[in-house]
Design an enzyme around this catalytic site. Structure first.
Site: not given
Length: 328
Positions: A119, A143
């Site tokens: 990501t 995250y």
């Protein structure tokens, strides 16, 4: 006759299922491994299913032994920034421990190639925009930190165990397949484009615009939106590169253009012909002001050329998906 098996961990999810379809269309046999905590059984259409959890090493090992995959694509992760801030332990357990289990199960079963769903959140608040792969990775939420930890684990496993990895750092995944087979269906739905559509269709009361004081052209955060069909195509290219002998590497996946939240809202209104009721709200914890990819390396090395580069076209695919679901 199908070609080599590819283990797709998290293959019942939004991006994973679309990638299974792309792999099947490219001549591979995608084998979905999923626990359906966030995926959908209806999305498993393009190959065998192995039901299991990434925290269950035995189930992973059995799936690898049964199907003898030539490579793996690993999607299975929790991916909501706000949720990661509220419950970081859950994110580290699932995303980091689960990924280590996947890697070790592959190696134990004789598979030494993995494409990892990473990501742009690993970059945090980047020092420069657009973001290339050499931009320092300083994530600002659990995250992003969990994904960076997995990248580091996989890098360490290259010299230690011979595992070759490709990290695909997504920017904002969005859209739906043109024929409506796969679209965004999270419970609850946290993402901007589907929530804007849901507000326009009356499925929710309004869309919260989270932060109006960012240093952008209209005060709202800027993101790079990449269609899931293009993401799926990039995974096939990454698998081919590993099967052809490519070594561990990282690639940004975006279109290289950023849009503000208000620009996305206006696109939804243009495409759907309905107003989007909005409410201004404070910034969400852990959200950087701007994330836009420099996709040049993926273009040069993988041959990646996104098809969906117009925001209205991207939004139109998502609008059709949500409108059809409402009508069903």
């Amino acid at each position: 006759m199908a070609g080599p098996s590819i283990l797709v961990v998290g293959g019942a999810g939004y991006i994973g299922s679309r990638t299974c379809r792309a792999l099947s269309e490219a001549g591979y046999l995608p084998v979905t491994f999923d626990n359906f905590s966030r995926g959908h059984r209806a999305f498993v259409r393009w190959g065998p299913l192995e039901e299991g959890d990434v925290l269950d090493r035995g189930r992973l090992a059995a799936a690898v032994a049964r199907h003898r995959p030539a490579a793996c694509v690993h999607f299975a992760a929790f991916s909501f920034v706000g949720e990661s801030v509220a419950d970081p332990a859950m994110y580290y357990r699932n995303n980091v421990v689960g990924s280590l289990n996947v890697a070790e199960a592959l190696l134990a079963g004789g598979c030494d190639k993995i494409v990892f769903s990473s990501t742009c959140a690993t970059y945090g608040e980047p020092a420069r925009v657009p973001i290339d792969e050499d931009t320092p990775q300083i994530p600002v939420n659990p995250y992003g930190r969990s994904k960076l930890m997995v990248e580091q684990i996989l890098r360490d496993l290259r010299p230690a165990a011979g595992l070759r990895s490709i990290f695909l750092r997504y920017f904002n995944a969005c859209g739906a397949h043109e024929d409506g087979a796969v679209g965004e269906a999270h419970e609850p739905e946290p993402h901007l484009i589907p929530r804007a559509i849901m507000a326009a269709l009356g499925q929710i009361d309004h869309l919260d615009i989270l932060g109006t004081d960012y240093p952008s052209r209209d005060g709202t955060a800027i993101r790079d939106y990449i269609h899931i069909t293009d993401l799926a195509a990039a995974h096939v290219l990454a698998i081919r590169r590993l099967l052809d002998g490519g070594d561990t590497d990282a690639f940004n996946l975006g279109i290289g253009t950023g849009y503000t939240v208000r620009e996305v809202v206006r696109s939804v209104e243009r495409v759907g012909g309905k107003p989007v009721p909005v409410r201004e709200a404070p910034r969400r914890a852990g959200d950087p002001p701007e994330l836009v990819a420099d996709p040049a390396k993926a273009r040069r090395v993988l041959g990646f050329e996104p098809i969906y580069t117009d925001l209205d076209r991207i939004v139109a695919t998502a609008w059709r998906w949500h409108a059809q679901r409402q009508a069903a």
